[in-house]
Design a protein around this motif. Sequence first.
Motif, PDB file in Angstrom:
ATOM      1  N   TRP A  30       9.685  -4.373  15.176  1.00  0.00           N
ATOM      2  CA  TRP A  30      10.162  -5.007  13.956  1.00  0.00           C
ATOM      3  C   TRP A  30      11.633  -5.400  14.008  1.00  0.00           C
ATOM      4  O   TRP A  30      12.016  -6.479  13.589  1.00  0.00           O
ATOM      5  CB  TRP A  30       9.943  -4.076  12.754  1.00  0.00           C
TER       6      TRP A  30
ATOM      7  N   MET B 191      11.683  -8.414   6.897  1.00  0.00           N
ATOM      8  CA  MET B 191      11.506  -7.033   6.444  1.00  0.00           C
ATOM      9  C   MET B 191      12.680  -6.620   5.564  1.00  0.00           C
ATOM     10  O   MET B 191      12.509  -5.946   4.549  1.00  0.00           O
ATOM     11  CB  MET B 191      11.406  -6.073   7.637  1.00  0.00           C
TER      12      MET B 191
ATOM     13  N   TRP C 102      13.649   3.432   6.041  1.00  0.00           N
ATOM     14  CA  TRP C 102      12.956   2.242   6.526  1.00  0.00           C
ATOM     15  C   TRP C 102      13.248   1.976   7.988  1.00  0.00           C
ATOM     16  O   TRP C 102      12.393   1.496   8.723  1.00  0.00           O
ATOM     17  CB  TRP C 102      13.325   1.024   5.676  1.00  0.00           C
TER      18      TRP C 102
ATOM     19  N   LEU D 280      10.284   1.553  10.638  1.00  0.00           N
ATOM     20  CA  LEU D 280      10.097   0.315  11.380  1.00  0.00           C
ATOM     21  C   LEU D 280      10.357   0.487  12.873  1.00  0.00           C
ATOM     22  O   LEU D 280      10.290  -0.489  13.629  1.00  0.00           O
ATOM     23  CB  LEU D 280      11.021  -0.776  10.832  1.00  0.00           C
TER      24      LEU D 280
ATOM     25  N   THR E 182      11.424 -10.973  12.860  1.00  0.00           N
ATOM     26  CA  THR E 182      10.698  -9.953  12.099  1.00  0.00           C
ATOM     27  C   THR E 182      11.653  -9.092  11.278  1.00  0.00           C
ATOM     28  O   THR E 182      11.292  -8.622  10.207  1.00  0.00           O
ATOM     29  CB  THR E 182       9.890  -9.035  13.045  1.00  0.00           C
TER      30      THR E 182
END
Lengths: 428, 289
Positions: free
Chosen positions: B146, B156, B119, B123, B152
């Motif tokens: 991100w 997430m 991830w 991102l 942000t």
Amino acid sequence: MLLLGISVTMSRNDNGREFMKLARWTAGLLAGLSMLAVAAQADAGEVRVTVAEYSSKTGPYFEEVKKEFEAANPGTTLKFEVVPWDVLLQKLTTDITAGTNADLSIIGTRWLIDFVQQDVAEPLDSYMTPDFKGRFIETFLSPSIMEGKTYGLPIAASARAMYYNKELFEKAGIANPPGTWTELQEDARKIKAAGAFGYGIQGKEIETDVYYYYGMWSFGTEILNKDGTSGLSTPGALEAAKLYKSMIDEGLTQPGVTSMNREDVMALFKQGKVGMMITAPFMMNQIKEEAPSLKYGVAAIPAGPTGARGTYGVTDSIIMFKNSKNKEEAWKLLDFLFSTEQRAKFTQNEGLLPVNKEEAKMDYYTKDAGLAAFTALLPEARFAPVIPGWEEIAQITSDAVQKIYLGQGEPEATLKDAAAKANGVLKK
Amino acid sequence: MHNRALPYLLILPSLFLAAVVIFWPVYDLVQISTHDVSRFGQLRDFIGLANFAALADDPDFMAALWRTGLWTLSVVAGALVLSIPVAMILNSDFYGRSVARVIILLPWAVSLTMTAVVWRWALNGESGMLNSALMGLGLIDQNIQWLASAGTAFPMQVLIGILVTVPFTVTIFLGGLSSIPDDLYEAAALEGASAWQQFRTITLPLLKPFINIAIVLNMIYVFNSFPIIWVMTQGGPANSTDILVTYLYKLAFRVGKLGEASAVSLVMFAILLIFTMIYVRLAMREREA
């Protein structure tokens, strides 16, 4: 295991024969355990070394060392534990607390003061002959000397310089790399107009503070003032913070500065998306392997208005633990590791700078323009100050710098606040 | 007499083992947190509650404390809401159900750290998959950074937290659903109950003990969950996504304040203990009523 043995015995003690059997079994288990415990202790002639993983070549290099050294010194066996940098300090802390540390370990020289104060590092002076000491370049050996005693030997040395992308410079119509921060700003604008990111700024994880010091040193501020207080509340520190913040606001850097660690910015540079960035010599090796067609140059770190500039010098030391049971053998290994031939192999593998005088004279270092640029910066190298609590001050600075980059704090107030916190740590 | 002592005797070994495993570390933590400790764990002077007082004065700790609450509640609630329908679908009979079950449960088999690393790449602001996917769909015209700020990054992280908590929760619910006898639904259907009425009056009440278990276990796991936040932001920028575990790790192994770090972990232990006790009490009382 031991606990299990006892509990089984207890729950079955209504049956005499069964109990005897179990008791015997437990005794056997205990004997086995004690044998294990003995085996876990160092064998005579075994030298355990905790080694930091610099790259994927580190492990294989030390495998070679093991083979060569064991062949030359029968009776001594070497055991290398290769540990990633990220978890090295945590592993050492845990090992030392439990008393299961190795005989030798590579550590960041900036941690050395803690090791010396806690009295876990062995002074090496009694082992060192003048000839041995003469092998080192002074600048790199001196950070490992404390209170007149040598506690570590510089196993790795590095400095930082500015990389610039020659193709982007050509496209933007810039002839030479910038000599000052003002020129760097102008060049960054031109590179931005040419459709790339001007100056890459690292804003996350290890060395976030250092990336800010490059600017700070140019404006004449040191990490610690002469009176030993934090330099963060001086005008020079503020100038540097404002400079970086204005470049971020103007879009002269890559976007999302606080989401980029050093490797992320280096990746952008290797992809040709960033015009300039400051980092370590090992990026040259990486470019050779990952982006061989990239045209780049290495230049000095830009100077401030008074011509001041500074680069960050780093050494890692290999230390001997006071509780080592095989100090003689361990020293033999150190002597072997610091021979010119071994040093050259290690340094060139990892893309570091030579710490050994003889090694520095090799063509490999003198004929390479990039490495020569790094070596030329060494007289201006600053090392992390040797003070207890340095890691905490670095963390405080990184946090402050991130707040400024994000616009969550006025530069002046944020730096003052950080300076106060750092001074609190320094007073302890 | 003999009979009454026997059960205690039988659980004694495991009780003893549990006591050693649980109480010894807690005792050790209490020792460390009430002393001045060196970076390598050597105890120096007894300083009472000074380490705890230092925490109370530390705005970063207080922020991390609140954020841990937010993190735990949102992840557990999100996973719960998502898991009930997923479990009900997987419990119904359809072609390819076993494949669907495997797909839903597979993320459980992947190490949490690896998931977080993937991830983190996805991102990445400049070369991340998510940005290029959103660009390709025409949803954004500029890359979103991100992980650059908590605004942000934290949402997430919560989403990813939910995603990795779902498989475990679904497993618990599947067990619960398969214990509900089919004739209840058949009877309800004969009486003309709608699907929603069946869900509300049969499924939900009978699933309740399982939901309770899912809440307690997930609370404990998520509260203590380290890899997602550490791998993606290390609690940064400027401590703005720190939860207690990441803050504790930094205190102990970056800064070397083992005393304060032990105090944090005792605070965490106390919070979890109190929460579990209250929750178990409530759940028990409901069942008795």
